[in-house]
Design a protein around this motif. Structure first.
Motif, PDB file in Angstrom:
ATOM      1  N   LEU A 106       0.832  -1.204   0.000  1.00 39.75           N
ATOM      2  CA  LEU A 106       0.000   0.000   0.000  1.00 39.75           C
ATOM      3  C   LEU A 106       0.867   1.254   0.000  1.00 39.75           C
ATOM      4  N   ASP A 107       1.973   1.225   0.762  1.00 35.32           N
ATOM      5  CA  ASP A 107       2.893   2.373   0.736  1.00 35.32           C
ATOM      6  C   ASP A 107       3.478   2.564  -0.666  1.00 35.32           C
ATOM      7  N   TYR A 108       3.773   1.452  -1.330  1.00 32.42           N
ATOM      8  CA  TYR A 108       4.316   1.536  -2.690  1.00 32.42           C
ATOM      9  C   TYR A 108       3.301   2.157  -3.650  1.00 32.42           C
ATOM     10  N   PHE A 109       2.042   1.754  -3.530  1.00 33.26           N
ATOM     11  CA  PHE A 109       1.002   2.320  -4.396  1.00 33.26           C
ATOM     12  C   PHE A 109       0.837   3.818  -4.150  1.00 33.26           C
ATOM     13  N   ILE A 110       0.884   4.221  -2.891  1.00 28.38           N
ATOM     14  CA  ILE A 110       0.746   5.653  -2.563  1.00 28.38           C
ATOM     15  C   ILE A 110       1.900   6.448  -3.166  1.00 28.38           C
ATOM     16  N   HIS A 111       3.109   5.900  -3.071  1.00 27.69           N
ATOM     17  CA  HIS A 111       4.284   6.596  -3.620  1.00 27.69           C
ATOM     18  C   HIS A 111       4.189   6.737  -5.132  1.00 27.69           C
ATOM     19  N   GLU A 112       3.829   5.663  -5.824  1.00 25.94           N
ATOM     20  CA  GLU A 112       3.783   5.708  -7.277  1.00 25.94           C
ATOM     21  C   GLU A 112       2.679   6.624  -7.786  1.00 25.94           C
ATOM     22  N   ILE A 113       1.522   6.592  -7.146  1.00 23.89           N
ATOM     23  CA  ILE A 113       0.433   7.477  -7.575  1.00 23.89           C
ATOM     24  C   ILE A 113       0.801   8.927  -7.319  1.00 23.89           C
ATOM     25  N   SER A 114       1.495   9.207  -6.206  1.00 28.99           N
ATOM     26  CA  SER A 114       1.911  10.588  -5.907  1.00 28.99           C
ATOM     27  C   SER A 114       2.917  11.083  -6.939  1.00 28.99           C
ATOM     28  N   CYS A 115       3.824  10.189  -7.382  1.00 31.54           N
ATOM     29  CA  CYS A 115       4.807  10.582  -8.394  1.00 31.54           C
ATOM     30  C   CYS A 115       4.220  10.596  -9.802  1.00 31.54           C
ATOM     31  N   ARG A 116       3.027  10.021  -9.982  1.00 28.73           N
ATOM     32  CA  ARG A 116       2.321   9.996 -11.267  1.00 28.73           C
ATOM     33  C   ARG A 116       3.152   9.285 -12.357  1.00 28.73           C
ATOM     34  N   SER A 117       3.885   8.253 -11.949  1.00 30.01           N
ATOM     35  CA  SER A 117       4.683   7.488 -12.903  1.00 30.01           C
ATOM     36  C   SER A 117       4.095   6.091 -13.079  1.00 30.01           C
ATOM     37  N   ASN A 118       4.305   5.497 -14.258  1.00 29.02           N
ATOM     38  CA  ASN A 118       3.772   4.164 -14.587  1.00 29.02           C
ATOM     39  C   ASN A 118       2.279   4.100 -14.304  1.00 29.02           C
ATOM     40  N   PHE A 119       1.543   5.100 -14.747  1.00 28.04           N
ATOM     41  CA  PHE A 119       0.187   5.323 -14.275  1.00 28.04           C
ATOM     42  C   PHE A 119      -0.732   4.154 -14.623  1.00 28.04           C
ATOM     43  N   GLU A 120      -0.777   3.749 -15.878  1.00 24.57           N
ATOM     44  CA  GLU A 120      -1.740   2.717 -16.283  1.00 24.57           C
ATOM     45  C   GLU A 120      -1.384   1.361 -15.697  1.00 24.57           C
ATOM     46  N   TYR A 121      -0.090   1.080 -15.523  1.00 25.11           N
ATOM     47  CA  TYR A 121       0.318  -0.207 -14.960  1.00 25.11           C
ATOM     48  C   TYR A 121      -0.019  -0.279 -13.471  1.00 25.11           C
ATOM     49  N   ILE A 122       0.194   0.811 -12.760  1.00 26.07           N
ATOM     50  CA  ILE A 122      -0.122   0.837 -11.325  1.00 26.07           C
ATOM     51  C   ILE A 122      -1.628   0.707 -11.106  1.00 26.07           C
ATOM     52  N   GLN A 123      -2.439   1.306 -11.983  1.00 26.20           N
ATOM     53  CA  GLN A 123      -3.888   1.182 -11.848  1.00 26.20           C
ATOM     54  C   GLN A 123      -4.323  -0.277 -11.975  1.00 26.20           C
ATOM     55  N   ALA A 124      -3.764  -0.979 -12.957  1.00 26.15           N
ATOM     56  CA  ALA A 124      -4.104  -2.390 -13.123  1.00 26.15           C
ATOM     57  C   ALA A 124      -3.610  -3.220 -11.944  1.00 26.15           C
ATOM     58  N   LEU A 125      -2.452  -2.868 -11.404  1.00 25.80           N
ATOM     59  CA  LEU A 125      -1.906  -3.607 -10.270  1.00 25.80           C
ATOM     60  C   LEU A 125      -2.739  -3.381  -9.012  1.00 25.80           C
ATOM     61  N   ILE A 126      -3.219  -2.159  -8.803  1.00 23.97           N
ATOM     62  CA  ILE A 126      -4.077  -1.875  -7.640  1.00 23.97           C
ATOM     63  C   ILE A 126      -5.382  -2.659  -7.731  1.00 23.97           C
ATOM     64  N   ARG A 127      -5.930  -2.755  -8.916  1.00 27.97           N
ATOM     65  CA  ARG A 127      -7.173  -3.509  -9.074  1.00 27.97           C
ATOM     66  C   ARG A 127      -6.979  -4.982  -8.725  1.00 27.97           C
ATOM     67  N   LEU A 128      -5.876  -5.570  -9.184  1.00 28.27           N
ATOM     68  CA  LEU A 128      -5.600  -6.963  -8.861  1.00 28.27           C
ATOM     69  C   LEU A 128      -5.333  -7.133  -7.367  1.00 28.27           C
ATOM     70  N   PHE A 129      -4.624  -6.189  -6.785  1.00 22.09           N
ATOM     71  CA  PHE A 129      -4.324  -6.245  -5.348  1.00 22.09           C
ATOM     72  C   PHE A 129      -5.603  -6.205  -4.513  1.00 22.09           C
ATOM     73  N   LEU A 130      -6.504  -5.280  -4.810  1.00 22.44           N
ATOM     74  CA  LEU A 130      -7.749  -5.160  -4.040  1.00 22.44           C
ATOM     75  C   LEU A 130      -8.661  -6.366  -4.256  1.00 22.44           C
ATOM     76  N   LYS A 131      -8.591  -6.965  -5.426  1.00 14.76           N
ATOM     77  CA  LYS A 131      -9.402  -8.150  -5.691  1.00 14.76           C
ATOM     78  C   LYS A 131      -8.961  -9.329  -4.806  1.00 14.76           C
ATOM     79  N   ILE A 132      -7.655  -9.402  -4.533  1.00 13.06           N
ATOM     80  CA  ILE A 132      -7.127 -10.510  -3.734  1.00 13.06           C
ATOM     81  C   ILE A 132      -7.167 -10.182  -2.251  1.00 13.06           C
TER      82      ILE A 132
END
Length: 907
Positions: free
Chosen positions: A833-859
Motif C-alpha cells: 500500500l505504501d508503494y502504491f501511494i508513492h507511485e500514484i503521488s509521483c504519477r509514474s507508470n500510471f496505467e500499470y499501477i492502476q491495473a496492479l491496484i485492481r488486482l491487489f484489491l481483488k485478492i
C-alpha cells in the motif's frame, strides 16, 4: 546537458577506403567505410543493413567474413560482430594499411613492413597474433593478395616496384619477381590458375603468370594516372575491369587482348575499388566522390550499363533546409548537385534531376560538370503548392537567372526566371510567398522582380521612386522575405538599408538604416521579427510593423555564416566561423546555450517540430543531425544550459552512435534507439507538472492483470485428465480383482509418509512466511525509500507470476487470534500500500499501477477491510488517487470541449 546533442550524420556513402564484398547464402553484402564507422549494404537494392560502432580514429582498411567485420584504424584492428565490437587487436607499432582474410586467419600489414597473423576463432582466449613476419627494409608494402590454390602463400607488392611471394606458415620469402620499373598499386588473382593482374602507378596493367614468372598480357590506360583497382569477371566472360585516378573504368577483353569498352565519367573522382560479383555479370565500383555504383553487362554489344547506385555530395553543402514537416532535408552543394535527404529512411535520399544531363553531355561531348547548373547559393521552398506546380526556386553562383524545381517529381522545372533582361546581373536572393504562387528575386544590381511560379511570367518589379532610384536598392540585394498574408515584402541591401514594400502594389512603405553593411537576413512570418547580420558581428532583431529595434545580440568573434528562427519564434540559432553554435532566447533577450565544434558550421536549419537541428560543416560532405534534448527531458528551465561565457566543446555527430567511453566532455550523447525500449527518455528526475507518465509496457501486459480470471477460464481444459491405462514400466504393480492398477509400496513408504505428514502439520502451525525475491526487493526498497528497483522488477514479471506473488500473501485463516503485528503477511500488504501511494503521488507508470491496484484489491480487499491499520493506508491511497485523477480528468474534459466546439463550428 545542452539543448542540442549529437545524433548522427547522413549523406555519407563511402570514403577512399576499399570496400569488402562477401556472399551470405543467396545475398551479397558490401561493407564500406564512412570515416570512423562502417556501413553494410545489401547489394540486392543497395539498402542499408547496419551501421558499425564509432571507432576512435578513421578506418584505413576493411575486411569481412560472415558476420564479422575487421576494421583497421591507426595501429589497431577492431573486431566487430554485426554492430558490436567484441575485440581489439593491438600489436602493430605503425599504421595498418592492408587487411586480408586468409581462411580462419586475418593478415594485417603496416607501413613499416610488419605482417601479423591473427586467429579470429577463439580470439577471446588469445587476442595476441599467432605469427609475425618482418619484411625487408627496402620493401614498402602497397598491396597483398592470396593466389588461388597456393597453400599458405601470399603475394606482396611494393612501392619500389618489386613483387614477392611469401609462405606465411614458414615465414620465408619463396621468390621475388622481376619488377616493371613502377610502383605497384594493386594486384588481384584471376580465375585462371597461376595468373594474377598487377596495376602500376604509371597506368599500366600486367597480367602475369607467377608460376613461370612470365608476362601473359599488358594493357595501358589511355588517361594519365595510376591504376587503383582491378577485378576479373568470374561468370565465364574473359573480362578484366580496371579503374584509375581519372574516374574512368576500362573493360579489357583478355581473349582478344584489347580494350572492349570504357565507362567515361563513371565517377567524379578517382576509383577506389572494383569487384565483379561471383558468377554474375555485375561490377561494383566505389570512388572518393562519395558514391557507389553497380554496372551490369547484359547488352548485346557487351557495353555495361548502370544498374543501381547510391551517392551523396562529393563537395561540402552550401545551403540546407528542412522540408515535409522535418522528414526530409534539401541540400545544395559545391558539387553542383541539389539533393533531397531523408531523415527517416536513408534509401529515400536522392539527387534532383537536371533533365538528361548525361545525354546532353554525350551529345555535346562535354563533361557532366560542364552541363550541370552552377552551385546553388540560396534557395527557398513552399510546401503548399507541391502538387500543383514548381515549389522550389534556386539562385546559382554568378548566374543572372533563377531556376524552379518540382519536388513532387524530383526534377528541374520548365520555367527559367530572368529578372531585368535588359541589364542582367547575378541573382543573389530569392523568396517564395506564403501562398506558393509567387517568387521574388533580388539581383546584385539592386533589382527586385516578382514572378508567377505557375506560368513563369514576370508580375512587375519594385522601384524606390522616393529616392529617384531606378531599382529597389543602390547595390546588391542580400535578402528577401514575404509575410504570411502577402501584405508586405521585406528586402535588405548590402549597404545596410532595409525596406518594407507593399507586396501587391510594389510601392515602398517605409525603410530604415542599420548603420553598417548587411550580410544576411531571416524573417519570421508569425511574429513579424526580422533578424539581420552585419559586418560588425552584431545580430539585430527588428519589429517590421513597429519599425524599431527590439533585440541586439553579441558574442560571435568571427564571420556569422547562417541563422534561423525556431518555429514558435522564441529561439534564434546562429553559427559562425569561430566554430560556435549559439542559441538566443528572443523573449528573455539572452543566450541560453553555446557549443563549440571542431569544424565551423556553414549552414543550419531547425525542423518545424524543433526536435532535430541539421548543420553542414567546412570540408565535410555530409549533413549532421543534432537532437533537441529539451524535447525529451521535460525540463522547463534552461538554467543548466550555457550562459554565453561558458562554451562547451562537443564532438560532432557520426554515422554511428557515440559510446559512453568516447565522450570528451560531461555532456550526454544522445544515441538513436534500435529497439522498442524507449524508457531511457523518461529517466528524468523532474516530472512534467499536472501530467502522468505511462510505463510504455505492451498493452497486453497490464490488461492481462485485469482479465486474468477470464484468461484462466478460457484456457481451462474442457475434459478432465484421464487416468493412464497402463502404468509406466518402471513402477512395480500388483494385480487386483477390480482391474485397477495398484502400485506396490516400497519398504519404508509408510514410515516416510507419516513423517512427511507430521512435518506438514508442524509447518502449518508456524506463522513464518517464506520470503521470495519479490518480497525481499519490496522490503529493501521500502527501507531505502526508493521504489525504482521494485518497479523494474515487477515490470519484468509476467501477469501470471505477479498474480501468484500477490496470492502468496493471502491470509487463509482469518479467525487466527495471533496479534496483527506478528503476522508477516499484513506487514508486506502494508508495504504494498505504501508503494502504491508513492507511485500514484509521483504519477509514474500510471496505467500499470492502476491495473496492479485492481488486482491487489481483488485478492486482499477483504483483509484490508478487517484490519484497522490497513484501512488508514487505504484511505490515504484513495485521497491521493482522487487528487491525481481530478487533475487528469480536468485536462480530458478541456480537450473534449475544445474538440466538440471545433467539430461543430462552421469553418
Amino acid at each position: 546537458m545542452g539543448i542540442f546533442e549529437p545524433f548522427r550524420a547522413i549523406g555519407y556513402i563511402t570514403t577512399n577506403v576499399p570496400f569488402s564484398v562477401q556472399r551470405l547464402g543467396t545475398e551479397t553484402f558490401v561493407t564500406v567505410s564512412v570515416g570512423k564507422a562502417f556501413q553494410v549494404y545489401n547489394c540486392a537494392k543497395l539498402s542499408l543493413v547496419l551501421v558499425g560502432p564509432q571507432l576512435p580514429k578513421k578506418i584505413r582498411a576493411l575486411a569481412s567474413y560472415r558476420e564479422y567485420t575487421f576494421a583497421a584504424y591507426g595501429s589497431d584492428i577492431a573486431v566487430v560482430k554485426r554492430a558490436h565490437q567484441v575485440a581489439t587487436w593491438s600489436g602493430h607499432s605503425a599504421k595498418v594499411n592492408q587487411l586480408l582474410i586468409f581462411g580462419e586467419h586475418v593478415l594485417s600489414v603496416d607501413v613499416e613492413g610488419n605482417i601479423f597473423i591473427w586467429q579470429f576463432k577463439g580470439m577471446d582466449k588469445n587476442p595476441a597474433p599467432i605469427r609475425h613476419i618482418k619484411l625487408e627494409d627496402e620493401f614498402s608494402p602497397s598491396c597483398i593478395m592470396h593466389p588461388d590454390t597456393y597453400l599458405n602463400k601470399v603475394v606482396l607488392g611494393s612501392q619500389e616496384g618489386s613483387l614477392q611471394l611469401w609462405n606465411i606458415s614458414t615465414k620465408k620469402k619463396i621468390y621475388e619477381f622481376k619488377g616493371w620499373g613502377s610502383s605497384i598499386t594493386c594486384c588481384v588473382s584471376s580465375p585462371a590458375l597461376d595468373v594474377i593482374a598487377v596495376g602500376c602507378a604509371d597506368g599500366k596493367i600486367h597480367v602475369h603468370n607467377i608460376r613461370y614468372d612470365e608476362e601473359v598480357a599488358s594493357f595501358s590506360h589511355s588517361t594519365r594516372g595510376a591504376v587503383n583497382a582491378l577485378s576479373f569477371s568470374t561468370d565465364g566472360q574473359p573480362l578484366l575491369a580496371s579503374g584509375g585516378s581519372s574516374g574512368v573504368i576500362s573493360i579489357w577483353n583478355l581473349e582478344k587482348r584489347r580494350l572492349q569498352s570504357v565507362i567515361k565519367e563513371a565517377h567524379d573522382s578517382s576509383i577506389v575499388s572494383l569487384q565483379f560479383f561471383a558468377n554474375e555479370p555485375v561490377l561494383m565500383s566505389s570512388s572518393a566522390d562519395n558514391s557507389m555504383k553497380m554496372w551490369i553487362f547484359d547488352t548485346s554489344d557487351g557495353e555495361p550499363r548502370l544498374l543501381r547506385f547510391r551517392s551523396g555530395h562529393s563537395a561540402p553543402p552550401l545551403c540546407i533546409k528542412f522540408y515535409a514537416n522535418g522528414r526530409h532535408i534539401l541540400s545544395a552543394g559545391q558539387d553542383r548537385a541539389f539533393r533531397l535527404f531523408s531523415v527517416v529512411q536513408d534509401q529515400q535520399s536522392r539527387e534532383l534531376s537536371q533533365r538528361h544531363v548525361s545525354k546532353r553531355a554525350k551529345k555535346l561531348k562535354l563533361k557532366k560538370e560542364e552541363i550541370k547548373l552552377k552551385p546553388v547559393i540560396a534557395f527557398d521552398v513552399a510546401e503548399i503548392r507541391e502538387r500543383d506546380w514548381c515549389n522550389v526556386v534556386t539562385c546559382h553562383m554568378d548566374t543572372p537567372r533563377a531556376y524552379v524545381w518540382r519536388l513532387q517529381n524530383f526534377v528541374l522545372g520548365e520555367h527559367i526566371l530572368t529578372p531585368c533582361p535588359e541589364n542582367p546581373t547575378p541573382v543573389k536572393a530569392c523568396a517564395i510567398s506564403a501562398c506558393g504562387n509567387f517568387a521574388v528575386l533580388g539581383t546584385a544590381g539592386g533589382w527586385i522582380e516578382r514572378f508567377n511560379l505557375q506560368s513563369g511570367i514576370s508580375r512587375g518589379n519594385y522601384v524606390d521612386a522616393l529616392e529617384g532610384e531606378s531599382a529597389a536598392h543602390n547595390g546588391e540585394v542580400i535578402g528577401i522575405a514575404c509575410d504570411a498574408t502577402n501584405t508586405i515584402m521585406v528586402s535588405a541591401g548590402y549597404h545596410g538599408d532595409v525596406k518594407v514594400w507593399d507586396f501587391k502594389c510594389r510601392q515602398l512603405k517605409y525603410k530604415w538604416e542599420v548603420g553598417c553593411s548587411l550580410v544576411k537576413i531571416v524573417f519570421h512570418r508569425s511574429n513579424g521579427l526580422l533578424a539581420t547580420v552585419a559586418d560588425d558581428l552584431v545580430i539585430r532583431l527588428f519589429d517590421v510593423i513597429a519599425q524599431r529595434l527590439v533585440r541586439k545580440f553579441e558574442g560571435h568573434s568571427d564571420r556569422i555564416t547562417d541563422m534561423c528562427f525556431s518555429e514558435d519564434g522564441k529561439w534564434l540559432l546562429t553559427s559562425s566561423m569561430d566554430g560556435t553554435l549559439r542559441i538566443w532566447d528572443v523573449i528573455l533577450a539572452r543566450q541560453i546555450d553555446a557549443i563549440q565544434v571542431d569544424l565551423s558550421i556553414t549552414a543550419l536549419s531547425l525542423s518545424p517540430n524543433m526536435d532535430i537541428l541539421a548543420t553542414s560543416h567546412v570540408d565535410q560532405n555530409g549533413v549532421y543531425l543534432w537532437v533537441n534534448q529539451a524535447m525529451f527531458s521535460g525540463a522547463a528551465s534552461f538554467a543548466s544550459y550555457g550562459s554565453g561565457k561558458e562554451i562547451v566543446n562537443v564532438k560532432m555527430p557520426s554515422a554511428a552512435s557515440e559510446k559512453d567511453g568516447d565522450k570528451s566532455d560531461n555532456r550526454t550523447i544522445f544515441e538513436p534507439l534500435e529497439s522498442s525500449d524507449t524508457s531511457q527518455f523518461l529517466n528524468s528526475s523532474q516530472q512534467i507538472p499536472d501530467l502522468v507518465t505511462l510505463s510504455l509496457l505492451p498493452k497486453s501486459q497490464w490488461q492481462s492483470l485485469i482479465n486474468l480470471d477470464i484468461i484462466k477460464a478460457r484456457n481451462k481444459p474442457i475434459e478432465p485428465p484421464k487416468k493412464p491405462e497402463k502404468a509406466p514400466f518402471f513402477l512395480p504393480s500388483i494385480p487386483s480383482l477390480s482391474g485397477e492398477i495398484l502400485f506396490k509400496p516400497s519398504e519404508g513408504t509408510n514410515e516416510e509418509s507419516n513423517a512427511q505428514n507430521t512435518r506438514l502439520e508442524e509447518s502449518s502451525k508456524k506463522t513464518d512466511l517464506p520470503v521470495s525475491k519479490f518480497l525481499q526487493i519490496l522490503k529493501s526498497c521500502a527501507e531505502k525509500e526508493n521504489f525504482a528497483p521494485f518497479t523494474d522488477h515487477i515490470k519484468s514479471l509476467s501477469p501470471s507470476i505477479l498474480d501468484m506473488e500477490l496470492r502468496m500473501l493471502q491470509i487463509i485463516d482469518d479467525d487466527d487470534e495471533q496479534e496483527p503485528e506478528k503476522r508477516r503477511e499484513l506487514h508486506f500488504i502494508e508495504l504494498l500500500l505504501d508503494y502504491f501511494i508513492h507511485e500514484i503521488s509521483c504519477r509514474s507508470n500510471f496505467e500499470y499501477i492502476q491495473a496492479l491496484i485492481r488486482l491487489f484489491l481483488k485478492i486482499h480487499g477483504e483483509t484490508v477491510r478487517r484490519q484497522s491499520k490497513l484501512q488508514e493506508k487505504a484511505r490515504k491511497l484513495l485521497e491521493v488517487q482522487s487528487a491525481v485523477w481530478q487533475k487528469i480528468d480536468k485536462l480530458f474534459q478541456n480537450t473534449r470541449c475544445m474538440i466538440t466546439f471545433l467539430s461543430n463550428s462552421q469553418l
